[in-house]
Structure formats: structure tokens, C-alpha cells
Design a protein around this motif. Sequence first.
Motif, mmCIF file in Angstrom:
data_model
loop_
_atom_site.group_PDB
_atom_site.id
_atom_site.type_symbol
_atom_site.label_atom_id
_atom_site.label_comp_id
_atom_site.label_asym_id
_atom_site.label_seq_id
_atom_site.Cartn_x
_atom_site.Cartn_y
_atom_site.Cartn_z
ATOM 1 N N ALA A 12 -0.250 -5.566 -8.913
ATOM 2 C CA ALA A 12 0.192 -6.160 -7.650
ATOM 3 C C ALA A 12 0.775 -7.550 -7.870
ATOM 4 O O ALA A 12 1.731 -7.941 -7.202
ATOM 5 N N ALA A 13 0.208 -8.289 -8.811
ATOM 6 C CA ALA A 13 0.698 -9.639 -9.094
ATOM 7 C C ALA A 13 2.031 -9.629 -9.834
ATOM 8 O O ALA A 13 2.787 -10.594 -9.767
ATOM 9 N N LEU A 14 2.338 -8.542 -10.522
ATOM 10 C CA LEU A 14 3.549 -8.488 -11.344
ATOM 11 C C LEU A 14 4.764 -7.879 -10.645
ATOM 12 O O LEU A 14 5.901 -8.175 -11.009
ATOM 13 N N ILE A 15 4.534 -7.020 -9.667
ATOM 14 C CA ILE A 15 5.657 -6.348 -8.995
ATOM 15 C C ILE A 15 6.392 -7.339 -8.092
ATOM 16 O O ILE A 15 5.783 -8.153 -7.413
ATOM 17 N N ASP A 16 7.706 -7.220 -8.071
ATOM 18 C CA ASP A 16 8.551 -8.058 -7.223
ATOM 19 C C ASP A 16 8.586 -7.453 -5.816
ATOM 20 O O ASP A 16 9.486 -6.710 -5.464
ATOM 21 N N TRP A 17 7.571 -7.782 -5.026
ATOM 22 C CA TRP A 17 7.458 -7.214 -3.672
ATOM 23 C C TRP A 17 8.555 -7.730 -2.758
ATOM 24 O O TRP A 17 8.943 -7.056 -1.808
ATOM 25 N N GLU A 102 14.157 5.678 -6.508
ATOM 26 C CA GLU A 102 14.533 5.226 -7.850
ATOM 27 C C GLU A 102 14.277 3.731 -8.016
ATOM 28 O O GLU A 102 13.876 3.283 -9.082
ATOM 29 N N TRP A 103 14.505 2.945 -6.944
ATOM 30 C CA TRP A 103 14.221 1.513 -7.019
ATOM 31 C C TRP A 103 12.732 1.273 -7.223
ATOM 32 O O TRP A 103 12.331 0.380 -7.968
ATOM 33 N N LEU A 104 11.923 2.071 -6.561
ATOM 34 C CA LEU A 104 10.470 1.932 -6.715
ATOM 35 C C LEU A 104 10.077 2.196 -8.170
ATOM 36 O O LEU A 104 9.317 1.438 -8.768
ATOM 37 N N LEU A 105 10.627 3.253 -8.757
ATOM 38 C CA LEU A 105 10.359 3.577 -10.152
ATOM 39 C C LEU A 105 10.893 2.475 -11.070
ATOM 40 O O LEU A 105 10.214 2.050 -12.008
ATOM 41 N N THR A 106 12.089 1.981 -10.787
ATOM 42 C CA THR A 106 12.696 0.931 -11.604
ATOM 43 C C THR A 106 11.832 -0.326 -11.616
ATOM 44 O O THR A 106 11.598 -0.926 -12.666
ATOM 45 N N ALA A 108 8.640 -0.542 -11.069
ATOM 46 C CA ALA A 108 7.401 -0.272 -11.816
ATOM 47 C C ALA A 108 7.663 -0.324 -13.325
ATOM 48 O O ALA A 108 6.858 -0.849 -14.090
ATOM 49 N N ILE A 109 8.808 0.187 -13.763
ATOM 50 C CA ILE A 109 9.161 0.171 -15.189
ATOM 51 C C ILE A 109 9.437 -1.262 -15.641
ATOM 52 O O ILE A 109 9.049 -1.659 -16.737
ATOM 53 N N GLU A 110 10.096 -2.046 -14.786
ATOM 54 C CA GLU A 110 10.369 -3.445 -15.136
ATOM 55 C C GLU A 110 9.074 -4.205 -15.397
ATOM 56 O O GLU A 110 9.017 -5.050 -16.278
#
Length: 165
Positions: A12-17, A102-106, A108-110
Motif C-alpha cells: 500500500a505504501a509503494l503503489i502510486d494511488w 492493464e494499468w492496475l497490473l502495470t 503492481a509490476i512497477e
Amino acid sequence: MIDLRHALAKLAALIDWEFFETEWASFFPSTAGRPATSPRLVAGLLYLQHAYRLSDEAVVARWVENSYYQHFTGEVFFQHRPPIDPSSLTRWRRRIGEEGAEWLLTKAIEVGGAPGLVEDRSLSRIAVDTTVMEKNIAHPTDARLYEKARRRLVALADEGGGGLR
């Protein structure tokens, strides 16, 4: 109430929400009436749903019970009621479409590419699990079963001397 070393708290801290807040906010504009559901909440629920293989109903039900799910989707205080009706996820999936998924997956991969999270040698080889791929198996149909039964009856008739061809 939660351990910030937990995997969901770290993620949660790493994802660009903020990306989801800006990109997905236009899918449900709210100029009058009740405000639209938070894109972060929806993105988080969709991620949790995929990660834990849950139905719309199950992810919302577990969200109510799980403080880590709530933290992951942006809640600050523990909530005792579902944040949305499970059918809202269906409408969001329809609106965001394949590109939004796809953005959600991208994103998460980032996160996985952030320094120190995944070792470079772990990315040198990719394993693909094909156990869920459809096999080219012919399922018995009524026509095939009838033909099999007909051949067997003919063979039995030939054995008995009836000769039914």
C-alpha cells in the motif's frame, strides 16, 4: 492496530494511488448527489480480488473483517460496514475496461521493480504455469454417444447372427 511490516501494508505504501485517483475519477463524475466511490478503494479491491481469487461478494465481505484490506484500500480507521455494494465492482470493471485493468497490473509490476524488492537474478527467468490452459479434449456429445452405442449394438447383433447393417 496493524503491523506495517505486513505485505499488504508495505505494498500500500509503494503503489502510486494518486494515479488511480486522477485517471479513474473521470469514469464516474459526480456533479450532483452522492459522491462517487473512491478510485483508490476500487483499485485496491480489484487488486485484492485478483490476488486472493475472490468474487465481488467475497472481497467486500473480507474487507469488512480484515484491517489489512481496509488499510490497503486507504482507510484510516477500522470500518464495520461494507464500503460499497459488490455490484459496484462490476460497473467499475465495465467502465475502466481492459485498459484500466492493464494499468492496475502495470502499477503492481512497477512496484516490484522498486529498488531492493525483487533481485535482478529473479527476473532473468520466467516460469509460465500452463496447468489452467484449456486442453484440446473432445467432450462426449449426444451424437458421439449415440454413434458409439449404435456401433456396439451392430457388433452385438453380428455376434448373435442378426446382421443389422
